[in-house]
Motif scaffolding. Structure first.
Motif, PDB file in Angstrom:
ATOM      1  N   TRP A 177      65.950  10.303  26.169  1.00 42.84           N
ATOM      2  CA  TRP A 177      66.297   8.873  26.126  1.00 42.84           C
ATOM      3  C   TRP A 177      65.949   8.268  24.760  1.00 42.84           C
ATOM      4  O   TRP A 177      66.725   7.520  24.171  1.00 42.84           O
ATOM      5  CB  TRP A 177      65.552   8.142  27.255  1.00 42.84           C
ATOM      6  CG  TRP A 177      65.826   6.682  27.345  1.00 42.84           C
ATOM      7  CD1 TRP A 177      66.880   6.082  27.964  1.00 42.84           C
ATOM      8  CD2 TRP A 177      65.028   5.618  26.784  1.00 42.84           C
ATOM      9  NE1 TRP A 177      66.790   4.718  27.835  1.00 42.84           N
ATOM     10  CE2 TRP A 177      65.660   4.407  27.108  1.00 42.84           C
ATOM     11  CE3 TRP A 177      63.846   5.576  26.042  1.00 42.84           C
ATOM     12  CZ2 TRP A 177      65.161   3.161  26.735  1.00 42.84           C
ATOM     13  CZ3 TRP A 177      63.333   4.350  25.659  1.00 42.84           C
ATOM     14  CH2 TRP A 177      63.995   3.162  26.006  1.00 42.84           C
ATOM     15  N   LEU A 190      68.559   9.231  22.335  1.00 39.42           N
ATOM     16  CA  LEU A 190      69.785   8.408  22.456  1.00 39.42           C
ATOM     17  C   LEU A 190      69.610   7.063  21.766  1.00 39.42           C
ATOM     18  O   LEU A 190      70.528   6.541  21.132  1.00 39.42           O
ATOM     19  CB  LEU A 190      70.139   8.185  23.928  1.00 39.42           C
ATOM     20  CG  LEU A 190      70.643   9.395  24.706  1.00 39.42           C
ATOM     21  CD1 LEU A 190      71.018   8.988  26.125  1.00 39.42           C
ATOM     22  CD2 LEU A 190      71.834  10.042  24.001  1.00 39.42           C
ATOM     23  N   LYS A 191      68.409   6.496  21.902  1.00 37.32           N
ATOM     24  CA  LYS A 191      68.153   5.205  21.257  1.00 37.32           C
ATOM     25  C   LYS A 191      68.175   5.344  19.733  1.00 37.32           C
ATOM     26  O   LYS A 191      68.683   4.481  19.018  1.00 37.32           O
ATOM     27  CB  LYS A 191      66.788   4.654  21.698  1.00 37.32           C
ATOM     28  CG  LYS A 191      66.752   4.234  23.154  1.00 37.32           C
ATOM     29  CD  LYS A 191      67.640   3.020  23.369  1.00 37.32           C
ATOM     30  CE  LYS A 191      67.938   2.812  24.838  1.00 37.32           C
ATOM     31  NZ  LYS A 191      69.012   1.861  25.083  1.00 37.32           N
ATOM     32  N   LEU A 225      69.894   7.532  18.117  1.00 35.70           N
ATOM     33  CA  LEU A 225      71.302   7.732  17.775  1.00 35.70           C
ATOM     34  C   LEU A 225      72.036   6.388  17.737  1.00 35.70           C
ATOM     35  O   LEU A 225      72.808   6.102  16.833  1.00 35.70           O
ATOM     36  CB  LEU A 225      71.924   8.661  18.823  1.00 35.70           C
ATOM     37  CG  LEU A 225      73.292   9.269  18.539  1.00 35.70           C
ATOM     38  CD1 LEU A 225      73.224  10.144  17.295  1.00 35.70           C
ATOM     39  CD2 LEU A 225      73.744  10.101  19.734  1.00 35.70           C
ATOM     40  N   GLU A 226      71.729   5.578  18.722  1.00 39.57           N
ATOM     41  CA  GLU A 226      72.341   4.256  18.832  1.00 39.57           C
ATOM     42  C   GLU A 226      72.055   3.407  17.597  1.00 39.57           C
ATOM     43  O   GLU A 226      72.881   2.630  17.147  1.00 39.57           O
ATOM     44  CB  GLU A 226      71.754   3.596  20.082  1.00 39.57           C
ATOM     45  CG  GLU A 226      72.496   2.426  20.644  1.00 39.57           C
ATOM     46  CD  GLU A 226      71.763   1.905  21.891  1.00 39.57           C
ATOM     47  OE1 GLU A 226      71.558   2.690  22.847  1.00 39.57           O
ATOM     48  OE2 GLU A 226      71.352   0.733  21.877  1.00 39.57           O
ATOM     49  N   LYS A 227      70.853   3.562  17.044  1.00 42.16           N
ATOM     50  CA  LYS A 227      70.451   2.757  15.881  1.00 42.16           C
ATOM     51  C   LYS A 227      70.707   3.495  14.572  1.00 42.16           C
ATOM     52  O   LYS A 227      70.138   3.134  13.530  1.00 42.16           O
ATOM     53  CB  LYS A 227      68.970   2.402  15.968  1.00 42.16           C
ATOM     54  CG  LYS A 227      68.578   1.641  17.216  1.00 42.16           C
ATOM     55  CD  LYS A 227      69.038   0.196  17.158  1.00 42.16           C
ATOM     56  CE  LYS A 227      68.692  -0.500  18.467  1.00 42.16           C
ATOM     57  NZ  LYS A 227      69.374  -1.777  18.658  1.00 42.16           N
ATOM     58  N   ASP A 228      71.528   4.554  14.632  1.00 37.95           N
ATOM     59  CA  ASP A 228      71.880   5.319  13.421  1.00 37.95           C
ATOM     60  C   ASP A 228      70.669   5.944  12.741  1.00 37.95           C
ATOM     61  O   ASP A 228      70.680   6.162  11.523  1.00 37.95           O
ATOM     62  CB  ASP A 228      72.603   4.423  12.399  1.00 37.95           C
ATOM     63  CG  ASP A 228      74.022   4.156  12.843  1.00 37.95           C
ATOM     64  OD1 ASP A 228      74.606   5.061  13.460  1.00 37.95           O
ATOM     65  OD2 ASP A 228      74.523   3.043  12.589  1.00 37.95           O
ATOM     66  N   PRO A 233      77.346  10.447  22.745  1.00 41.94           N
ATOM     67  CA  PRO A 233      76.065  10.567  23.445  1.00 41.94           C
ATOM     68  C   PRO A 233      76.283  10.695  24.952  1.00 41.94           C
ATOM     69  O   PRO A 233      77.198  10.093  25.506  1.00 41.94           O
ATOM     70  CB  PRO A 233      75.338   9.259  23.109  1.00 41.94           C
ATOM     71  CG  PRO A 233      76.389   8.323  22.652  1.00 41.94           C
ATOM     72  CD  PRO A 233      77.509   9.128  22.102  1.00 41.94           C
ATOM     73  N   SER A 247      75.596   9.707  28.652  1.00 41.40           N
ATOM     74  CA  SER A 247      75.199   8.358  29.064  1.00 41.40           C
ATOM     75  C   SER A 247      73.826   8.417  29.732  1.00 41.40           C
ATOM     76  O   SER A 247      73.429   9.423  30.320  1.00 41.40           O
ATOM     77  CB  SER A 247      76.245   7.754  29.990  1.00 41.40           C
ATOM     78  OG  SER A 247      75.945   8.055  31.317  1.00 41.40           O
ATOM     79  N   GLU A 248      73.092   7.311  29.619  1.00 42.39           N
ATOM     80  CA  GLU A 248      71.703   7.274  30.068  1.00 42.39           C
ATOM     81  C   GLU A 248      71.549   7.668  31.531  1.00 42.39           C
ATOM     82  O   GLU A 248      70.581   8.308  31.920  1.00 42.39           O
ATOM     83  CB  GLU A 248      71.119   5.868  29.864  1.00 42.39           C
ATOM     84  CG  GLU A 248      70.638   5.636  28.458  1.00 42.39           C
ATOM     85  CD  GLU A 248      70.027   4.266  28.284  1.00 42.39           C
ATOM     86  OE1 GLU A 248      69.380   3.772  29.230  1.00 42.39           O
ATOM     87  OE2 GLU A 248      70.204   3.683  27.194  1.00 42.39           O
ATOM     88  N   THR A 271      83.472   9.841  27.259  1.00 42.08           N
ATOM     89  CA  THR A 271      84.321   8.720  26.872  1.00 42.08           C
ATOM     90  C   THR A 271      85.747   8.867  27.396  1.00 42.08           C
ATOM     91  O   THR A 271      86.241   8.030  28.138  1.00 42.08           O
ATOM     92  CB  THR A 271      84.361   8.579  25.333  1.00 42.08           C
ATOM     93  OG1 THR A 271      83.024   8.607  24.849  1.00 42.08           O
ATOM     94  CG2 THR A 271      85.037   7.281  24.922  1.00 42.08           C
TER      95      THR A 271
END
Length: 810
Positions: free
Chosen positions: A145, A148-149, A151-154, A451, A453-454, A490
């Motif tokens: 997790w 993933l976070k 990744l989300e924030k580059d 990614p 999904s959570e 996706t």
RNA sequence: GCCCAAGUGGCGGAAUUGGUAUACGCGCCAGCCUUAGGAGCUGGUGGAGCAAUCCUUGAGAGUUCGAGUCUCUCCUUGGGCACCA
């Protein structure tokens, strides 16, 4: 009298403590402002890696130390969190599994069971109800997790970077498996192989990782090592034009700009291809190929002999427009400062050597003894500061000022600017191995990298039979087609899972947060609990993790703070480091040397309390020290004596004044020194007290014995508890309050006054405490011994330090 | 090369932070006890000297009434980083 029999009493009390839940930390203690609410205290030690070798006595040192502190803090009224868990993913287990033909997950279970047994035999006061295991999907769900976070924030990205590749075994090696440039398994020379890797952008946090060290209670050496590792340096980025392109270099010494005689590019520099002159193509190509073949190890070995090759091209000096030859040299690091160096042979030793070898010119521009115009004939570069010469309108300026002015000038021409460089690199976060957390990402031919999904976390590591590293360089997971092939989250089309796993640092990045709420399946931990327990008040660990785990976890915590998961910007308030325990032969304890001491053997032979006390007594806690079994025997003798004297004197009434004073002094010593981890002198203090008690046992009362046992209980818990019950107490000794000492009792009505003549100690006299200078002086001068020293000499001066000494200067 | 520690008996190490250097433990020596001991107990143990006394904290200088402790120079060992421009 019953003899001291640790083998009998230790298991008994361990069972009793565990059954009564003495070590459970209570979340929140009591509601805020309610009377009796205890202050929280989070004590943390680096959770062990459950290797197949089991614990050795070196691991036990920090455990015994923090356990003593935890026990003392509980008795002093704190709500203590002292947890334990397992950092179990990673190579050692994978290798162990391959060697013994046992699946890593089974090997891990087995090893954990063994470690657990060993730890429990030591009577450590861990809160086992919060035990964690990084290989448990319920745990690594949250490790994924966090990824993933990121990744989300580059802050997680993929890049082509070289890895250590063993051409014989056909596998990628971690740096620690390729020490000295040779494969750990087969000894073959390791090559560099470029492969796509997941990276974490730790460099984005470089400044904060330095700045936030301020205000933390870390040892200076830890702080400076981290600062050094991050390697921040201020300087100037300068553009050297070449046709319509330009070469960008970084320098901390813009004042030497007029001394530039050549430009040197790293072999991997992107401009190389574009600028090489046709007639030099062959030689350049050959040089670059040779450089590639050289391992890092060889590059290091050739540190003194720098090599290079001329490209046949020239760039322009940004201020003088002079023609500057461009070279290629493999001593230039491609990842630092743009991969290019401006060569100033007169003022940089490396450049000096290089230009001497290739007969390049040398231009002196910094003069140490200005205004003397003559600069010394050089046999080496002058790297210091000075005044500028041969630098046009900047002549006569001091280095520091020149750097500012030259940078300004460059800025005006848009050919340079002030900048900052770091040595810290982004963190390679993928491994092509089985035994790690799968990276929760799917590769879709249409949508790219997607990614998971959570709600689909955790991406469980499949149980597979062939977990050996593949020979293609890919993770063994890539062969598990029914795991690899998935629908794209996706678009729903066919896609493939990422098969790389995370490095073993991933699970340890945030484990101390999980201890706050280790069974939560809705979140990494309940925010309220995180807020209550964090930051860690005291974190002890090894110096070897300073620039790895300790830095990594600070980075991740800061990230979690930014996304409002972590309650503060720093995870650890105080850091201490234990010294390594070496074997008796002074070498590192290692299976291959056959010098490992197993705590089981010591516990069996002498008892856990002896082991614990010896670990504390052997030397200063933060220093490396050799194991010495004769020392263990000495501690065993001490505990035996303490046992006897306790039972002998337990029936006595009141202690006399000397004994009472001694025990209060010991009480004070421990209360003061435990927080400073001066365990060795604390144990010495106990020994002194026991020696004193043994001299006059009739004067030792049960009051002193009981106090001693409470004081001793954090260090030798089984023995203290057993004697406590033998003395007739129905409660556990650990339910007692940590005793206060009395300064009143410690104070004596007489003190020893040291008499010095001319600063040399000549005599001591016993005087009333608080004696006046006048009295002391008269008393001193009447001493026979003093008279023989003074004779007819004139007394020039008398220095009197109340309660300590009197010094007569003649 | 740069950064950080640290140098005290035969050994591991103490020294209230500038005030009795060598606490405590190990080892060693002597004695006692024991059929015996790699068990236990008692005493001794920095060096030189018969002694009074002198010397002693890696080396040298300095500050101070007084330095293991503070300052400077040098030496040595350990740890970290290292072609970082």
């Amino acid at each position: 009298m019953e003899t001291y029999n640790p083998q009998e009493i230790e298991p008994k009390w361990q069972k009793y403590w565990e059954e009564n839940g003495f070590y459970k930390a209570e979340d929140f203690s009591l509601p805020r402002r309610q009377a009796g609410r205890k202050p929280k205290q989070y004590l943390l030690l680096e959770f062990p890696y459950p290797s197949g070798d089991g614990l050795h006595v070196g691991h036990c040192r920090p455990y015994c130390a923090l356990d003593a502190i935890a026990r003392q803090k509980r008795m002093a009224g704190a709500n203590v969190l002292f947890p334990i868990g397992w950092d179990a993913f990673g190579l050692p287990t994978e290798n162990y599994a391959i060697k013994h033909g046992i699946h890593p997950s089974i090997a891990t279970q087995k090893n954990i069971a063994n470690f657990k047994r060993q730890l429990k035999n030591l009577g450590l006061s861990f809160d086992w109800s919060r035990e964690i295991n990084t290989t448990d999907p319920k745990y690594y769900k949250w490790t994924q997790w966090i990824f993933l976070k990121l990744l989300e924030k580059d802050l997680a990205y993929q890049a082509e970077i070289p890895i250590n590749w063993c051409p014989a075994c056909k596998i990628g090696l971690a740096n620690e498996e390729a020490v000295g440039g040779a494969c750990e398994r087969c000894g073959a020379v390791v090559e560099r192989k470029v492969q796509k890797q997941w990276m974490l952008k730790i460099t984005a946090y470089a400044d904060r990782l330095i700045d936030d060290l301020e205000g933390l209670d870390f040892p200076e050496r830890v702080k400076s090592q981290q600062i050094n590792w991050i390697g921040k340096s201020f300087g100037t980025e300068i553009q050297f034009p070449i046709n319509n392109l330009s070469i960008s270099v970084f320098t901390t010494r813009a004042d030497t700009l007029f001394g530039v005689t050549a430009m040197v590019l790293a072999p991997e520099h992107p401009l190389v291809e574009k600028i090489v002159a046709p007639e030099n193509k062959e030689s350049v190509k050959k040089y670059i190929e040779d450089a590639k073949r050289k391992s890092d190890f060889e590059r290091e070995k050739l540190e003194k002999e720098k090599t290079g090759v001329f490209t046949g091209s020239f760039c322009r000096h940004p201020l003088t427009d002079e023609k500057i030859p461009i070279w290629i040299g493999d001593y230039v690091i491609s990842a630092y400062g743009g991969g290019a160096v401006m060569m100033v042979p007169a003022h940089d030793q490396r450049d000096f050597g290089f230009s001497k070898k290739y007969n390049l010119p040398l231009k002196i521009v910094i003069c140490p003894n200005y205004p003397e115009p003559v600069c010394p004939i050089l046999d080496k570069a002058y790297e210091g500061e000075g005044h500028l010469v041969s630098s046009g309108k900047f002549n006569g300026l001091k280095s520091a000022e020149a750097i500012k002015k030259i940078t300004k000038e460059l800025e005006k021409k848009k050919l340079g600017k002030e900048t900052i460089q770091y040595k810290l690199r982004d963190w390679v976060f993928s491994r092509q191995h089985y035994w790690g957390e799968p990276i929760p990402v799917v590769h879709c031919p249409k949508c790219g990298t997607v990614p998971v999904s959570e709600k689909d976390l955790p991406v469980e590591l499949p149980y597979i039979e062939k977990y050996q590293p593949s020979h293609t360089g890919e993770s063994p997971l890539s062969a598990i087609t029914d795991w690899v092939n998935v629908k794209c989250p996706t678009c729903g089309g066919p896609a493939k899972r990422e098969t790389d796993t995370m490095p073993n640092w991933a699970g340890s990045n945030w484990y101390f947060m999980r201890y706050c709420d280790s069974n939560n399946d809705k979140a990494l931990a309940d925010p309220k609990k995180l807020k209550y327990w964090l930051p860690v008040d005291w974190y002890n660990g090894g110096m070897e993790h300073t620039t790895l785990h300790l830095l990594y976890s600070r980075f991740i915590y800061k990230f979690l703070f930014d996304i409002k998961v972590a309650p503060q910007k720093e995870p650890y308030q105080k850091r201490t480091s234990h010294g390594v325990v070496l074997a008796g032969d002074g070498r590192k304890m290692s299976k291959s040397f056959g010098n490992v001491v197993n705590p089981d053997d010591i516990v069996q032979k002498y008892g856990a309390d002896t082991l614990r006390v010896y670990e504390m007594f052997m030397g200063p806690f933060d220093q490396a020290i050799s194991w010495n079994e004769d020392g263990v025997k000495g501690v065993a003798r001490f505990l035996e004596k303490a046992w006897k004297i306790s039972l002998t004197c337990a029936g006595n009434k009141q202690s006399n004044e000397d004994i009472l004073r001694a025990i209060h002094k010991l009480n004070k010593k421990i209360s003061e020194e435990l927080g400073q981890m001066k365990f060795n002198t604390i144990i010495a203090g106990f020994m002194e007290f026991v020696n004193l008690a043994q001299e006059k046992p009739t004067e030792v009362g049960s009051d002193a014995i009981e106090r001693m046992l409470i004081l001793l209980s954090p260090f030798a818990p089984h023995m203290a508890e057993d004697l406590w019950s033998r003395l007739g107490h129905k409660n556990s000794i650990f339910q007692e309050k940590w005793p206060e000492y009395s300064e009143e009792i410690i104070k004596k009505d007489t003190t020893i006054l040291v008499i010095q003549i001319n600063g040399k100690t000549r005599d001591t006299i016993e005087v009333k405490t608080g004696i006046s200078e006048k009295e002391a002086r008269e008393l001193t001068l009447s001493q026979k011994k003093v008279k023989t020293y003074i004779l007819d000499k004139e007394i020039k001066k008398v220095i009197f330090v109340p309660g300590k000494l009197i010094n007569i200067v003649v």
